[in-house]
Design a protein around this motif. Structure first.
Motif, PDB file in Angstrom:
ATOM      1  N   THR A 144       4.503   7.033  -1.472  1.00 29.11           N
ATOM      2  CA  THR A 144       3.463   7.721  -0.725  1.00 29.11           C
ATOM      3  C   THR A 144       3.978   9.092  -0.303  1.00 29.11           C
ATOM      4  O   THR A 144       5.110   9.223   0.165  1.00 29.11           O
ATOM      5  CB  THR A 144       3.076   6.913   0.523  1.00 29.11           C
ATOM      6  OG1 THR A 144       2.588   5.641   0.098  1.00 29.11           O
ATOM      7  CG2 THR A 144       2.017   7.600   1.351  1.00 29.11           C
TER       8      THR A 144
ATOM      9  N   ALA B 177      -2.200   6.424   3.231  1.00 27.43           N
ATOM     10  CA  ALA B 177      -1.949   5.378   2.253  1.00 27.43           C
ATOM     11  C   ALA B 177      -3.231   4.635   1.969  1.00 27.43           C
ATOM     12  O   ALA B 177      -4.100   4.516   2.767  1.00 27.43           O
ATOM     13  CB  ALA B 177      -0.906   4.418   2.774  1.00 27.43           C
TER      14      ALA B 177
ATOM     15  N   ARG C 260       0.814  -1.206   0.000  1.00 28.32           N
ATOM     16  CA  ARG C 260       0.000   0.000   0.000  1.00 28.32           C
ATOM     17  C   ARG C 260       0.855   1.266   0.000  1.00 28.32           C
ATOM     18  O   ARG C 260       0.539   2.246  -0.667  1.00 28.32           O
ATOM     19  CB  ARG C 260      -0.885  -0.039   1.245  1.00 28.32           C
ATOM     20  CG  ARG C 260      -1.968   0.965   1.288  1.00 28.32           C
ATOM     21  CD  ARG C 260      -2.869   0.646   2.468  1.00 28.32           C
ATOM     22  NE  ARG C 260      -3.604   1.825   2.871  1.00 28.32           N
ATOM     23  CZ  ARG C 260      -4.337   1.891   3.945  1.00 28.32           C
ATOM     24  NH1 ARG C 260      -4.436   0.854   4.745  1.00 28.32           N
ATOM     25  NH2 ARG C 260      -4.975   2.996   4.246  1.00 28.32           N
TER      26      ARG C 260
ATOM     27  N   ARG D 190       3.108   1.417  -3.426  1.00 25.48           N
ATOM     28  CA  ARG D 190       2.222   1.663  -4.564  1.00 25.48           C
ATOM     29  C   ARG D 190       2.906   1.412  -5.902  1.00 25.48           C
ATOM     30  O   ARG D 190       2.953   2.276  -6.772  1.00 25.48           O
ATOM     31  CB  ARG D 190       1.687   3.088  -4.520  1.00 25.48           C
ATOM     32  CG  ARG D 190       0.723   3.326  -3.402  1.00 25.48           C
ATOM     33  CD  ARG D 190       0.141   4.694  -3.430  1.00 25.48           C
ATOM     34  NE  ARG D 190       0.395   5.408  -4.675  1.00 25.48           N
ATOM     35  CZ  ARG D 190       0.156   6.670  -4.882  1.00 25.48           C
ATOM     36  NH1 ARG D 190      -0.335   7.380  -3.928  1.00 25.48           N
ATOM     37  NH2 ARG D 190       0.409   7.242  -6.018  1.00 25.48           N
ATOM     38  N   GLU D 191       3.468   0.219  -6.054  1.00 28.46           N
ATOM     39  CA  GLU D 191       4.112  -0.210  -7.299  1.00 28.46           C
ATOM     40  C   GLU D 191       5.190   0.770  -7.764  1.00 28.46           C
ATOM     41  O   GLU D 191       5.313   1.078  -8.945  1.00 28.46           O
ATOM     42  CB  GLU D 191       3.072  -0.419  -8.389  1.00 28.46           C
ATOM     43  CG  GLU D 191       2.077  -1.497  -8.043  1.00 28.46           C
ATOM     44  CD  GLU D 191       0.963  -1.631  -9.057  1.00 28.46           C
ATOM     45  OE1 GLU D 191       0.896  -0.832 -10.022  1.00 28.46           O
ATOM     46  OE2 GLU D 191       0.154  -2.547  -8.883  1.00 28.46           O
TER      47      GLU D 191
END
Length: 191
Positions: free
Chosen positions: A117, A191, A109, A112-113
């Protein structure tokens, strides 16, 4: 590392170490059981969480909750109540197991690839510091892309490793002023 504060608060500044604020924020994202362990409902919720799978039982044993199955069943049935020391062990075991269970989810999370964040740094409180000694510290934001070491240290409840990971993986990216954000009022990220 340069710029580490040695005598923080000497002139009246107030704040917390950045890694402590991050740990609080990660704890909030982990969404622990809100009901107190001293309430029957809170105790039962924690015990059910720790006993529903063999993996959870083993993890609870590893962190110090070593009671017999008979005692555990008596607690669940309400025939006996855990001692104060066992309540502390149950709470510690619950938080440890919960952190390990949500760490992988939080990592995905937060990373996020590869996009990371956005983190908000709220500067320390200098309202009690004399005017000539106040620094000019402003609100800053930064996109943190690598959360692996931070989340791992948080999941293992290793404060020194969390401090090191937070400083080296996030705060130093603020540039030459990163030492001003070692202590903060708050760290925020959604997030």
């Amino acid at each position: 590392m340069p710029e580490r504060n040695i005598e923080f608060g000497k002139y009246g500044a107030r704040g917390v170490k950045g890694h402590e604020a991050v740990a609080r924020q990660l704890d909030a994202l982990a969404s622990f059981i809100a009901t107190s362990i001293t309430a029957r409902r809170g105790l039962l919720a924690r015990l059910h969480y720790l006993t529903r799978t063999e993996h959870a039982r083993q993890a609870a044993r590893e962190v110090g909750l070593t009671v017999t199955d008979r005692t555990l069943k008596a607690w669940l049935d309400g025939r006996r109540s855990p001692s104060k020391k066992n309540l502390e062990r149950i709470e510690t075991a619950y938080r440890t197991v919960r952190r390990h269970n949500v760490a992988r989810y939080l990592l995905a999370r937060l990373n996020r690839e590869g996009r990371g964040t956005r983190v908000e740094f709220h500067p320390l409180n200098q309202s009690q510091v004399d005017r000539p000694r106040q620094r000019v510290v402003t609100y800053r934001t930064l996109n943190v892309r690598h959360w692996d070491r931070i989340v791992e240290a948080w999941a293992n409840d290793d404060e020194a490793a969390l401090d090191d990971a937070w400083i080296s993986d996030a705060v130093v990216d603020l540039g030459s002023e990163w030492g001003q954000y070692e202590y903060v009022t708050n760290i925020g990220f959604a997030a």
